[in-house]
Design an enzyme around this catalytic site. Structure first.
Site, PDB file in Angstrom:
ATOM      1  N   GLY A 142      25.850  26.164  46.214  1.00  0.00           N
ATOM      2  CA  GLY A 142      25.388  27.390  45.552  1.00  0.00           C
ATOM      3  C   GLY A 142      24.608  27.109  44.285  1.00  0.00           C
ATOM      4  N   GLU A 171      -4.869  19.997  51.146  1.00  0.00           N
ATOM      5  CA  GLU A 171      -5.625  18.801  51.558  1.00  0.00           C
ATOM      6  C   GLU A 171      -5.404  18.476  53.041  1.00  0.00           C
ATOM      7  OE1 GLU A 171      -6.411  15.812  48.761  1.00  0.00           O
ATOM      8  OE2 GLU A 171      -5.765  17.035  47.073  1.00  0.00           O
TER       9      GLU A 171
HETATM   10  N1  CAA Z   1     -15.048  10.223  56.491  1.00  0.00           N
HETATM   11  C1  CAA Z   1     -16.393  10.316  56.731  1.00  0.00           C
HETATM   12  N2  CAA Z   1     -16.916  11.013  57.774  1.00  0.00           N
HETATM   13  C2  CAA Z   1     -16.058  11.634  58.584  1.00  0.00           C
HETATM   14  C3  CAA Z   1     -14.667  11.592  58.400  1.00  0.00           C
HETATM   15  C4  CAA Z   1     -14.161  10.843  57.311  1.00  0.00           C
HETATM   16  N3  CAA Z   1     -12.856  10.751  57.092  1.00  0.00           N
HETATM   17  N4  CAA Z   1     -14.062  12.312  59.361  1.00  0.00           N
HETATM   18  C5  CAA Z   1     -15.048  12.805  60.148  1.00  0.00           C
HETATM   19  N5  CAA Z   1     -16.253  12.390  59.665  1.00  0.00           N
HETATM   20  C6  CAA Z   1     -17.562  12.678  60.249  1.00  0.00           C
HETATM   21  C7  CAA Z   1     -17.568  12.270  61.716  1.00  0.00           C
HETATM   22  O1  CAA Z   1     -17.931  10.929  61.876  1.00  0.00           O
HETATM   23  C8  CAA Z   1     -18.610  13.213  62.313  1.00  0.00           C
HETATM   24  O2  CAA Z   1     -19.893  12.709  62.043  1.00  0.00           O
HETATM   25  P1  CAA Z   1     -20.982  12.561  63.260  1.00  0.00           P
HETATM   26  O3  CAA Z   1     -21.171  13.971  63.783  1.00  0.00           O
HETATM   27  O4  CAA Z   1     -22.193  11.990  62.611  1.00  0.00           O
HETATM   28  O5  CAA Z   1     -20.358  11.670  64.274  1.00  0.00           O
HETATM   29  C9  CAA Z   1     -18.449  14.489  61.474  1.00  0.00           C
HETATM   30  O6  CAA Z   1     -17.788  14.081  60.245  1.00  0.00           O
HETATM   31  C10 CAA Z   1     -17.602  15.527  62.158  1.00  0.00           C
HETATM   32  O7  CAA Z   1     -16.364  14.953  62.436  1.00  0.00           O
HETATM   33  P2  CAA Z   1     -15.362  15.521  63.511  1.00  0.00           P
HETATM   34  O8  CAA Z   1     -16.132  15.894  64.743  1.00  0.00           O
HETATM   35  O9  CAA Z   1     -14.210  14.574  63.657  1.00  0.00           O
HETATM   36  O10 CAA Z   1     -14.867  16.856  62.824  1.00  0.00           O
HETATM   37  P3  CAA Z   1     -13.957  17.953  63.487  1.00  0.00           P
HETATM   38  O11 CAA Z   1     -14.679  19.225  63.281  1.00  0.00           O
HETATM   39  O12 CAA Z   1     -13.481  17.600  64.834  1.00  0.00           O
HETATM   40  O13 CAA Z   1     -12.626  17.880  62.615  1.00  0.00           O
HETATM   41  C11 CAA Z   1     -11.276  18.374  60.746  1.00  0.00           C
HETATM   42  C12 CAA Z   1     -12.646  18.068  61.293  1.00  0.00           C
HETATM   43  C13 CAA Z   1     -10.433  17.097  60.792  1.00  0.00           C
HETATM   44  C14 CAA Z   1     -10.516  19.481  61.409  1.00  0.00           C
HETATM   45  C15 CAA Z   1     -11.658  18.752  59.306  1.00  0.00           C
HETATM   46  O14 CAA Z   1     -12.350  19.978  59.332  1.00  0.00           O
HETATM   47  C16 CAA Z   1     -10.505  18.816  58.361  1.00  0.00           C
HETATM   48  O15 CAA Z   1     -10.062  17.785  57.842  1.00  0.00           O
HETATM   49  N6  CAA Z   1     -10.016  20.038  58.065  1.00  0.00           N
HETATM   50  C17 CAA Z   1      -9.026  20.245  57.042  1.00  0.00           C
HETATM   51  C18 CAA Z   1      -9.696  20.613  55.759  1.00  0.00           C
HETATM   52  C19 CAA Z   1      -8.834  20.306  54.586  1.00  0.00           C
HETATM   53  O16 CAA Z   1      -8.182  19.271  54.515  1.00  0.00           O
HETATM   54  N7  CAA Z   1      -8.872  21.203  53.613  1.00  0.00           N
HETATM   55  C20 CAA Z   1      -8.178  20.980  52.426  1.00  0.00           C
HETATM   56  C21 CAA Z   1      -8.878  21.658  51.310  1.00  0.00           C
HETATM   57  S1  CAA Z   1      -8.941  20.780  49.847  1.00  0.00           S
HETATM   58  C22 CAA Z   1      -7.520  21.136  49.037  1.00  0.00           C
HETATM   59  O17 CAA Z   1      -6.557  21.561  49.549  1.00  0.00           O
HETATM   60  C23 CAA Z   1      -7.654  20.737  47.661  1.00  0.00           C
HETATM   61  C24 CAA Z   1      -6.727  21.143  46.628  1.00  0.00           C
HETATM   62  O18 CAA Z   1      -7.078  21.965  45.824  1.00  0.00           O
HETATM   63  C25 CAA Z   1      -5.497  20.392  46.389  1.00  0.00           C
END
Ligand code: CAA
Length: 383
Positions: free
Chosen positions: A342, A365
């Protein structure tokens, strides 16, 4: 394989642990309750080099390695999780893309002030309708007469209300999805750039979480970071580092909850003996200790990989560290309340705050579901 910390890493650990015990812990409940921004901590942490941990001394940075940074965030979060995310968002999300992608002139102008904490930084990709779908951005940037003109709203921005510098994504080439996004740097005071609504949150109450609003906000052409169309990749690259910071924050919260739980179990008497004599409590303590150690190994491994430039490896490990450490933090803080019974549910003890603070580490993130997606896509690609 060497599991020992280097001299520098041990020094950072000791310094941040002492600061957490002496300065952060005694004030954390106050800041949690009042939702005030902890400026007194920011000032002192600036003097300790915590606002530019891995950045070059040329820019007033501390020039340390990434594991030292993760250790610093872990130890500071052990004292105050809000302070942990202020440091993490500033270092990982704002300074990293500037350091990698800004022109030498911009770096010279902003990094020296950011690295000392004289200026704070924030990072904006999230929008009301673009959370996990980071490429769903609707904020626009149009190039007109040699200036970028930004319009749109970012939300849930850590450090939003206190930042002197923001780095944000905006659509420069409509209809091209992720490839149509670019990345910009904007200074506070730029006409058309303002701070919008401040969020009231469940936890990390002393950190500033706000909207950023752009209304015909004109910035110089050279404020584009990297190349036009590279904004999504820059954001993803930045988030890889950021996720290690949040994993370290989650780990620090779990460690704090664990320490308080063991102390309490050794003091509290029920049925004429200490709680720690009961096997039911011992098993919880054993699980907490084991999961925290496993999370720590993963966080330090991910941090070690950041410096190597092996993008796909550290992207995967950063996601694994964030996923695992945040879920461990959830389980550990949950058990901490159970051990306190509690009393754990009251504000008299800090464990209810740890439970609230831990929850966001599974969301910001990148949610746990997004981390699983990143891990799976990397693992599948490896075969
Ligand atoms: N580094 C560099 N490039 C990358 C990468 C990385 N880690 N990951 C992907 N890419 C590139 C890929 O190579 C690709 O490039 P090409 O088209 O030239 O091949 C391009 O980016 C697209 O990649 P994906 O097709 O893999 O992307 P996706 O659309 O399938 O997936 C996702 C993307 C993983 C869903 C992404 O949108 C994501 O991470 N979403 C979550 C967003 C997020 O984390 N938001 C948090 C906000 S910030 C926050 O919270 C801050 C705070 O205040 C604390």
């Amino acid at each position: 394989m060497d599991f020992k910390l280097t001299e520098e890493q041990s020094m950072v650990k000791d310094m941040c642990r002492k600061f957490a015990d002496n300065e952060l812990k005694p004030k954390a409940a106050h800041y949690d309750k009042t939702h005030e921004f902890p400026w007194e901590h920011v000032k002192k942490l600036g003097e300790m080099g915590m606002f530019g941990v891995v950045y070059s001394e040329e820019y007033n940075g501390a020039g340390m390695d990434y594991p030292s940074y993760a250790i610093a965030v872990e130890e500071l979060s052990r004292g105050c999780a809000s302070t942990g995310v202020i440091i993490s968002a500033h270092n990982s999300l704002c300074l990293s893309p500037i350091n990698y992608f800004a022109s030498p002139e911009i770096k010279k102008k902003v990094l020296p002030k950011l690295c000392t904490g004289e200026w704070l930084g924030c990072f904006g990709i999230t929008e009301p309708n673009a959370g996990s779908d980071a490429a769903g951005t609707t904020t626009t940037a149009e190039l007109k007469n040699g200036k970028w003109v930004l319009n749109g709203t970012k939300n849930f921005i850590t450090n939003g209300g206190v930042a002197n510098v923001a780095v944000v994504t905006a659509v420069t080439d409509k209809g091209q999805g992720a490839k149509g996004l670019s990345f910009f740097i904007i200074e506070k005071g730029t006409p058309g750039f303002s701070v919008g609504r401040t969020e009231e949150k469940l936890g990390i109450c002393a950190s500033s979480t706000t909207e950023l609003v752009f209304e015909n906000c004109e910035i110089p052409e050279e404020n584009l970071l990297g190349k036009r169309g590279d904004g999504f990749k820059i954001a993803m690259h930045t988030l890889d580092g950021g996720r290690v910071g949040i994993a370290a924050q989650a780990l620090g919260i779990a460690q704090a909850a664990f320490e308080e739980s063991v102390k309490y179990a050794n003091e509290r008497q029920q049925f004429k003996q200490k709680l720690s004599n009961f096997q039911a409590i011992q098993w919880m303590i054993a699980d907490m200790a084991t999961e925290i150690e496993a999370a720590r190994l993963l966080v330090y491994q991910a941090a070690t990989l950041i410096g190597t430039g092996e993008r796909q490896r550290y992207s995967k490990y950063a996601a694994m560290a964030k996923l695992f450490a945040s879920e461990v933090s959830h389980r550990v803080t949950h058990k901490a309340i159970q051990i306190f019974g509690g009393y754990g549910y009251t504000r008299e003890y800090p464990v209810e705050r740890f439970y609230r603070d831990a929850r966001i580490t599974e969301i910001y993130e990148g949610t746990s579901e997004i981390q699983r997606l990143v891990i799976a896509s990397n693992v599948i690609r490896e075969f």
